[in-house]
Design a protein around this motif. Structure first.
Motif, PDB file in Angstrom:
ATOM      1  N   ASN A 107       0.834  -1.203   0.000  1.00 41.44           N
ATOM      2  CA  ASN A 107       0.000   0.000   0.000  1.00 41.44           C
ATOM      3  C   ASN A 107       0.871   1.256   0.000  1.00 41.44           C
ATOM      4  O   ASN A 107       0.587   2.219  -0.723  1.00 41.44           O
ATOM      5  N   VAL A 108       1.934   1.239   0.789  1.00 48.70           N
ATOM      6  CA  VAL A 108       2.832   2.393   0.853  1.00 48.70           C
ATOM      7  C   VAL A 108       3.518   2.625  -0.486  1.00 48.70           C
ATOM      8  O   VAL A 108       3.705   3.765  -0.930  1.00 48.70           O
ATOM      9  N   PRO A 121      12.791  -1.396  -1.408  1.00 47.95           N
ATOM     10  CA  PRO A 121      12.293  -1.926  -0.125  1.00 47.95           C
ATOM     11  C   PRO A 121      12.811  -1.151   1.079  1.00 47.95           C
ATOM     12  O   PRO A 121      12.084  -0.970   2.058  1.00 47.95           O
ATOM     13  N   ALA A 122      14.052  -0.666   1.000  1.00 45.17           N
ATOM     14  CA  ALA A 122      14.617   0.087   2.119  1.00 45.17           C
ATOM     15  C   ALA A 122      13.853   1.384   2.349  1.00 45.17           C
ATOM     16  O   ALA A 122      13.657   1.806   3.502  1.00 45.17           O
ATOM     17  N   ARG A 123      13.415   2.025   1.269  1.00 47.92           N
ATOM     18  CA  ARG A 123      12.644   3.274   1.404  1.00 47.92           C
ATOM     19  C   ARG A 123      11.267   2.988   1.996  1.00 47.92           C
ATOM     20  O   ARG A 123      10.769   3.753   2.839  1.00 47.92           O
ATOM     21  N   ARG A 151      -1.714   5.220  10.092  1.00 45.14           N
ATOM     22  CA  ARG A 151      -0.262   5.387  10.011  1.00 45.14           C
ATOM     23  C   ARG A 151       0.269   4.883   8.664  1.00 45.14           C
ATOM     24  O   ARG A 151       1.180   5.476   8.084  1.00 45.14           O
ATOM     25  N   VAL A 152      -0.296   3.759   8.185  1.00 42.84           N
ATOM     26  CA  VAL A 152       0.088   3.263   6.859  1.00 42.84           C
ATOM     27  C   VAL A 152      -0.290   4.299   5.797  1.00 42.84           C
ATOM     28  O   VAL A 152       0.486   4.582   4.879  1.00 42.84           O
ATOM     29  N   ALA A 153      -1.495   4.878   5.920  1.00 42.17           N
ATOM     30  CA  ALA A 153      -1.927   5.910   4.966  1.00 42.17           C
ATOM     31  C   ALA A 153      -0.991   7.117   5.012  1.00 42.17           C
ATOM     32  O   ALA A 153      -0.686   7.724   3.976  1.00 42.17           O
ATOM     33  N   LEU A 154      -0.510   7.455   6.208  1.00 42.05           N
ATOM     34  CA  LEU A 154       0.435   8.565   6.344  1.00 42.05           C
ATOM     35  C   LEU A 154       1.773   8.213   5.693  1.00 42.05           C
ATOM     36  O   LEU A 154       2.355   9.034   4.967  1.00 42.05           O
ATOM     37  N   ALA A 155       2.240   6.986   5.913  1.00 41.33           N
ATOM     38  CA  ALA A 155       3.483   6.550   5.274  1.00 41.33           C
ATOM     39  C   ALA A 155       3.349   6.570   3.756  1.00 41.33           C
ATOM     40  O   ALA A 155       4.278   6.960   3.034  1.00 41.33           O
ATOM     41  N   LEU A 158       3.851   9.919   2.471  1.00 40.63           N
ATOM     42  CA  LEU A 158       5.217  10.433   2.617  1.00 40.63           C
ATOM     43  C   LEU A 158       6.228   9.770   1.695  1.00 40.63           C
ATOM     44  O   LEU A 158       7.345  10.259   1.559  1.00 40.63           O
ATOM     45  N   ILE A 159       5.845   8.676   1.052  1.00 42.76           N
ATOM     46  CA  ILE A 159       6.807   7.885   0.279  1.00 42.76           C
ATOM     47  C   ILE A 159       7.437   8.687  -0.856  1.00 42.76           C
ATOM     48  O   ILE A 159       8.583   8.459  -1.236  1.00 42.76           O
TER      49      ILE A 159
END
Length: 245
Positions: A107-108, A121-123, A151-155, A158-159
């Motif tokens: 999702n991120v 993957p590291a990002r 929090r996942v939606a926030l990440a 931010l990606i």
């Protein structure tokens, strides 16, 4: 770099035509400076969400201008506007809008995949760790609490390392404790990373996390408070609601 991350100049947004036309925003001029946290408040129907949508390039004003990061949005084609939103703007809404079949990490990564980029993957792990979910990368939304899903939606927002993060009632579906945790995250990102954040909320407690609270009434700016307490914000809202009754 200009101090303003977002500039609105004489922005008006009308819906409909003729006698049935509704003016949601009426000659609004506002600046949102880099590295600041602003809350937008007002009575129901005051134009809060319309302001957010115009500022974020999700809706086009009937007249006036909007600039993000120095780029004027008004004349951009839909393709260029979409590219700008993907690169410079992040969104967090009350509904988490996660795809249930994808893991938190997937999702991120979605905004980057939609932009034709292969996410490292590291990002992905980095942004999930930033929101306290580094160990939940392989969990699906159904395996996460509401606060964890936000929090996942926030990440996910931010990606792409956006210049501006917009939130439309981002804590509206959360309990008070989880809401405080998400708001603290937003506050810390402004302080530690210089992340410009603009959030619509109806909650004076949520607004008290912001540097500045801008009040709207009937589509117009009707004052603001800086570094205000929840009690001061609630008192201002009560006055505005009395006037509009």
């Amino acid at each position: 770099m200009a101090h303003e991350a977002v500039q609105l100049r004489h922005v008006t947004r009308r819906y409909g035509t003729g006698g049935g036309a509704v003016t949601a925003l009426d000659e609004v001029s506002l600046d949102f400076q880099h590295g600041t946290f602003t809350a937008i408040m007002g009575p129901s129907g005051s134009g809060k969400s319309t302001l957010l949508q115009c500022a974020a390039g999700l809706d086009r004003p009937t007249s006036g201008s909007v600039a993000v990061g120095g780029t004027e949005l008004t004349g951009l084609s839909e393709t260029r506007l979409t590219l700008l939103r993907r690169r410079q703007i992040g969104f967090v809404f009350q509904a988490f809008n996660l795809l249930p079949s994808l893991t938190a990490g997937q999702n991120v990564a979605l905004p980057l995949r939609l932009a034709g980029r292969r996410p490292a993957p590291a990002r992905i792990r980095e942004v999930l760790e930033r929101v306290g979910l580094g160990e939940r990368m392989r969990h699906r939304p159904a395996e996460l609490s509401g606060g964890q899903q936000q929090r996942v939606a926030l990440a996910r927002a931010l990606i792409t390392r956006p210049q501006v993060l917009f939130g439309d009632e981002p804590t509206g579906a959360l309990d008070s404790q989880t809401s405080r945790e998400v708001l603290t995250l937003l506050r810390d990102m402004v302080r530690d990373e210089g992340r410009t954040t603009v959030m619509v909320t109806h909650d004076p407690v949520a607004a008290s996390y912001a540097d500045r609270v801008v009040f709207l009434v009937d589509g117009r700016v009707d004052g603001e408070l800086c570094a205000a307490s929840a009690q001061e914000i609630a008192a201002q809202m009560a006055q505005l609601e009395d006037v509009t009754c």
